[in-house]
Design a protein around this motif. Structure first.
Motif, mmCIF file in Angstrom:
data_model
loop_
_atom_site.group_PDB
_atom_site.id
_atom_site.type_symbol
_atom_site.label_atom_id
_atom_site.label_comp_id
_atom_site.label_asym_id
_atom_site.label_seq_id
_atom_site.Cartn_x
_atom_site.Cartn_y
_atom_site.Cartn_z
ATOM 1 N N VAL A 151 -4.831 -0.244 -14.069
ATOM 2 C CA VAL A 151 -5.813 0.149 -13.058
ATOM 3 C C VAL A 151 -6.819 -0.964 -12.814
ATOM 4 N N THR A 152 -7.192 -1.651 -13.879
ATOM 5 C CA THR A 152 -8.191 -2.712 -13.780
ATOM 6 C C THR A 152 -7.730 -3.856 -12.889
ATOM 7 N N VAL A 153 -6.450 -4.192 -12.951
ATOM 8 C CA VAL A 153 -5.967 -5.381 -12.232
ATOM 9 C C VAL A 153 -5.453 -5.089 -10.831
ATOM 10 N N CYS A 154 -5.234 -3.836 -10.477
ATOM 11 C CA CYS A 154 -4.694 -3.522 -9.150
ATOM 12 C C CYS A 154 -5.691 -3.900 -8.066
ATOM 13 N N PRO A 155 -5.320 -4.765 -7.126
ATOM 14 C CA PRO A 155 -6.277 -5.245 -6.122
ATOM 15 C C PRO A 155 -6.479 -4.300 -4.944
ATOM 16 N N LEU A 166 -4.295 11.513 -16.135
ATOM 17 C CA LEU A 166 -3.068 10.983 -15.573
ATOM 18 C C LEU A 166 -3.325 9.671 -14.827
ATOM 19 N N VAL A 167 -2.439 8.714 -15.034
ATOM 20 C CA VAL A 167 -2.475 7.445 -14.309
ATOM 21 C C VAL A 167 -1.316 7.461 -13.319
ATOM 22 N N LEU A 168 -1.624 7.373 -12.037
ATOM 23 C CA LEU A 168 -0.615 7.509 -10.997
ATOM 24 C C LEU A 168 -0.577 6.285 -10.089
ATOM 25 N N ILE A 169 0.457 6.235 -9.254
ATOM 26 C CA ILE A 169 0.630 5.146 -8.297
ATOM 27 C C ILE A 169 0.754 5.727 -6.895
ATOM 28 N N ASP A 170 0.010 5.187 -5.966
ATOM 29 C CA ASP A 170 0.122 5.543 -4.555
ATOM 30 C C ASP A 170 0.963 4.463 -3.888
ATOM 31 N N ASN A 171 2.257 4.758 -3.664
ATOM 32 C CA ASN A 171 3.105 3.703 -3.099
ATOM 33 C C ASN A 171 2.886 3.491 -1.605
ATOM 34 N N GLU A 172 1.993 4.281 -1.009
ATOM 35 C CA GLU A 172 1.558 3.989 0.356
ATOM 36 C C GLU A 172 0.607 2.790 0.350
ATOM 37 N N ARG A 173 -0.080 2.602 -0.772
ATOM 38 C CA ARG A 173 -1.023 1.496 -0.904
ATOM 39 C C ARG A 173 -0.412 0.269 -1.575
ATOM 40 N N ILE A 175 1.287 -2.943 -2.718
ATOM 41 C CA ILE A 175 1.724 -4.134 -1.965
ATOM 42 C C ILE A 175 2.753 -4.947 -2.750
ATOM 43 N N GLY A 176 3.157 -4.441 -3.907
ATOM 44 C CA GLY A 176 4.207 -5.096 -4.661
ATOM 45 C C GLY A 176 3.800 -6.377 -5.359
ATOM 46 N N CYS A 177 2.521 -6.550 -5.661
ATOM 47 C CA CYS A 177 2.065 -7.776 -6.326
ATOM 48 C C CYS A 177 2.481 -7.816 -7.791
ATOM 49 N N ARG A 178 2.746 -6.664 -8.386
ATOM 50 C CA ARG A 178 3.205 -6.517 -9.770
ATOM 51 C C ARG A 178 2.173 -6.964 -10.803
ATOM 52 N N PHE A 179 0.916 -7.039 -10.414
ATOM 53 C CA PHE A 179 -0.133 -7.332 -11.392
ATOM 54 C C PHE A 179 -0.162 -6.256 -12.475
ATOM 55 N N CYS A 180 0.052 -5.005 -12.062
ATOM 56 C CA CYS A 180 0.018 -3.891 -13.010
ATOM 57 C C CYS A 180 1.132 -4.013 -14.040
ATOM 58 N N MET A 181 2.288 -4.481 -13.612
ATOM 59 C CA MET A 181 3.408 -4.652 -14.530
ATOM 60 C C MET A 181 3.098 -5.725 -15.566
#
Length: 324
Positions: A151-155, A166-173, A175-181
């Motif tokens: 969550v901290t690194v997601c731009p 719960l920690v979730l992902i909004d794939n509408e937002r 951008i595929g930068c993969r910082f979270c990965m």
């Protein structure tokens, strides 16, 4: 609540019922108490009920005049997928002594989130601490950390943490930068390099539930160029149901519950979370990193299953077979 209903309630209160009484009885119906206060009721019971007004005055009413009613829904009280469920803290406990790599948890997760192949959100690993110790099976999910690095690194605020943990992902937002990965120390997230190969499932079953794509149903559908991961099934939690992996497991490996209530269940038995973790020496993965995971593991001691039987279904790096 409609405007007409609001006006009727105002009229009713103006006719002599104190606002304190309405507040005192909370979720109980007040429509029939009107007649009691005006001494017009003809259907009294022998049971009495005491209610306290906001100024501390006790009043006695006939219990037959108090009805339970449904609260009206207000916009600010509706379920918000990004906020989650207030006053809850969801946790999971995985009992490694019970896992035999049946893969029912994986299949159920994939089915209900419309995902396949190596991008499965749950993976079961063959583990062995050393050559002198016995091997065991270890399911791995998202840890839903209280201090999530992802969550901290997601731009773009695509990955977020809810108030219920719960920690979730909004794939509408996303951008595929993969910082979270890169930030996740558990390597649990997966990236969709191509359109998910879901076969007939994507055409036939994707919209049977009437849901629309949202973080509440992140795998509906998965998208090329975005990140996915285990989400603890918020679409079932909000309906007071257990996640699919919990209900699908034939061996009761997964326990799910509320940390605030100190209770977890695998669908067959309900246990005190704190006692379970104390009695069976529960632990969390990489806890020293300060991520505060919401997933606990129970060591693979006093095993109830034969490890060798799980080898029949073991397929390294691929959780389920891909559709033809």
């Amino acid at each position: 609540m409609s405007d007409n209903t609001k006006k009727e309630r105002r009229k009713f209160l103006d006719k002599g019922l104190k606002l304190g009484i309405a507040a005192a009885i909370g979720g109980l119906g007040i429509s029939k108490i009107t007649s009691k206060l005006n001494a017009k009721t003809n259907h009294n019971s022998t049971d009495k009920m005491e209610l306290m007004t906001v100024d501390g005055t006790l009043i006695e009413v006939d219990s037959s005049e108090v009805l339970e009613v449904q609260h009206a829904e207000h916009d600010d009280e509706k379920y918000n997928v990004r906020e989650g469920i207030p006053n809850r803290k969801f946790v999971m406990v995985i009992d490694l002594a019970k896992c035999k790599n049946a893969l029912k948890c994986v299949s159920a997760c994939n089915k209900h989130h419309y995902i396949t192949g190596e991008n499965a959100w749950i993976k079961v690993h063959r583990m062995q601490e050393s050559k002198d110790t016995a091997p065991y099976w270890m399911p791995r999910t998202c840890m839903h950390c209280d201090q999530p690095a992802c969550v901290t690194v997601c731009p773009v605020d695509a990955t977020f943490k809810r108030r219920d943990g719960l920690v979730l992902i909004d794939n509408e937002r996303c951008i595929g930068c993969r910082f979270c990965m890169a930030a996740c120390p558990y390597s649990i997230r997966v990236f969709n390099w191509e359109e998910p190969k879901q076969g007939e499932m994507s055409e036939i079953t994707m919209h049977l539930g009437g849901e629309t794509p949202s973080p509440d149903y992140a795998g509906m559908p998965s998208r090329i160029g975005t990140v996915d991961k285990c989400d603890f099934c918020p679409h079932t939690i909000k309906n007071n149901e257990l996640p699919h992996c919990v209900t699908a497991c034939p061996n009761g490996v997964f326990y799910f519950g509320d940390k605030y209530e100190d209770t977890v269940t695998n669908g067959e038995e309900t246990l005190r979370l704190s006692k379970l973790l104390t009695d069976k020496a529960g632990y969390r993965l990489l806890e020293e990193l300060g991520t505060a995971p919401s997933v606990y593991y129970l060591p693979p001691v006093d095993r109830l299953v034969d490890f060798e039987k799980g080898l029949e279904d073991y397929n390294e790096f691929q959780s389920v077979e891909k559709p033809e």
